[in-house]
Design an enzyme around this catalytic site. Structure first.
Site, PDB file in Angstrom:
ATOM      1  N   GLU A  13      -1.374  -4.527  11.395  1.00 23.78           N
ATOM      2  CA  GLU A  13      -0.311  -4.288  10.374  1.00 23.78           C
ATOM      3  C   GLU A  13       0.960  -4.548  10.649  1.00 23.78           C
ATOM      4  OE1 GLU A  13      -0.888  -0.786   7.607  1.00 23.78           O
ATOM      5  OE2 GLU A  13       0.100  -0.013   9.157  1.00 23.78           O
ATOM      6  N   ASP A  36      -4.628 -10.672  -0.861  1.00 21.16           N
ATOM      7  CA  ASP A  36      -3.264 -11.285  -0.564  1.00 21.16           C
ATOM      8  C   ASP A  36      -2.486 -11.195  -1.982  1.00 21.16           C
ATOM      9  OD1 ASP A  36      -1.339 -12.626   0.825  1.00 21.16           O
ATOM     10  OD2 ASP A  36      -1.874 -14.655  -0.054  1.00 21.16           O
ATOM     11  N   HIS A  37      -1.342 -10.460  -1.417  1.00 26.90           N
ATOM     12  CA  HIS A  37      -0.322 -10.228  -2.649  1.00 26.90           C
ATOM     13  C   HIS A  37      -0.755  -9.468  -3.700  1.00 26.90           C
ATOM     14  CE1 HIS A  37       1.918 -13.658  -0.747  1.00 26.90           C
ATOM     15  NE2 HIS A  37       2.830 -13.456  -1.633  1.00 26.90           N
ATOM     16  N   HIS A  40       0.834  -1.308  -0.022  1.00 26.67           N
ATOM     17  CA  HIS A  40      -0.002  -0.088   0.063  1.00 26.67           C
ATOM     18  C   HIS A  40       0.971   1.086  -0.113  1.00 26.67           C
ATOM     19  CE1 HIS A  40      -0.322   0.884   4.514  1.00 26.67           C
ATOM     20  NE2 HIS A  40       0.780   0.626   4.129  1.00 26.67           N
ATOM     21  N   HIS A  99       4.941  -0.133  -0.559  1.00 25.68           N
ATOM     22  CA  HIS A  99       5.751  -1.068   0.391  1.00 25.68           C
ATOM     23  C   HIS A  99       4.712  -2.095   1.005  1.00 25.68           C
ATOM     24  CE1 HIS A  99       3.704   1.745   3.086  1.00 25.68           C
ATOM     25  NE2 HIS A  99       3.563   0.890   3.897  1.00 25.68           N
ATOM     26  N   HIS A 107       3.167  -5.026   3.854  1.00 28.65           N
ATOM     27  CA  HIS A 107       2.906  -5.315   5.157  1.00 28.65           C
ATOM     28  C   HIS A 107       2.462  -6.751   5.248  1.00 28.65           C
ATOM     29  CE1 HIS A 107       3.415  -1.320   7.115  1.00 28.65           C
ATOM     30  NE2 HIS A 107       2.511  -1.001   6.190  1.00 28.65           N
ATOM     31  N   CYS A 146       4.985   5.159   5.291  1.00 23.85           N
ATOM     32  CA  CYS A 146       3.992   4.296   4.607  1.00 23.85           C
ATOM     33  C   CYS A 146       3.624   5.280   3.358  1.00 23.85           C
ATOM     34  CB  CYS A 146       2.758   4.191   5.627  1.00 23.85           C
ATOM     35  SG  CYS A 146       2.832   2.716   6.673  1.00 23.85           S
TER      36      CYS A 146
HETATM   37 NI    NI Z   1       2.410   0.922   5.488  1.00 19.46          NI
END
Ligand code: NI
Length: 135
Positions: A125, A80-81, A15, A40, A42, A34
């Protein structure tokens, strides 16, 4: 008497937190790492709680196979992914903060389960940062 059944799940997703109308500097100031323009990832850990009454006939509150399937279809498959900003419709206009992701997961799960249940979504997170949303 009421009782809560939990099911855990996990997904990895990318995100970026930012507001388009802000400069890169202001985004970096407010959202920190972020806000990296190149995104990047999580490792999100999810706990979904279902609260209600036990069915006297089966002894189940909810058949966990059903809860597993709903989480798989509503969360794991779409998230996911994935790049949440680019690939999940809801986050094209809403910042994919852990708060907003938890709300989106809650809304997706609630609409699939019987309205007699109360749902809670706990979303991590990072191992130390998490939110709980109960509607
Ligand atoms: Ni982040």
């Amino acid at each position: 008497m009421s009782l809560t059944v939990y099911r855990k799940a996990h997904f990895n997703a990318a995100h970026r937190l930012y507001k388009e109308e802000w400069s890169n500097e202001k985004n970096a100031l407010i959202f920190g790492k972020c806000s990296n323009p190149n995104y990047h990832g999580h490792n999100y850990d999810l706990e979904v709680g279902v609260t209600g009454e036990i069915d006297e006939e089966t002894g189940f509150l909810i058949d966990l196979k059903i809860l597993k399937k709903v989480i798989y279809e509503e969360v794991e498959v779409p998230f996911d992914h994935k790049n949440l900003n680019l690939e999940v419709e809801a986050f094209k206009t809403v910042n994919p903060t852990v708060e907003n992701i938890a709300i989106e997961i809650y809304n997706r799960i609630v609409k699939r389960l019987d309205s007699r249940f109360d749902i809670s979504v706990k979303l991590y997170e990072t191992p130390r940062n998490f939110v709980v949303y109960t509607g």
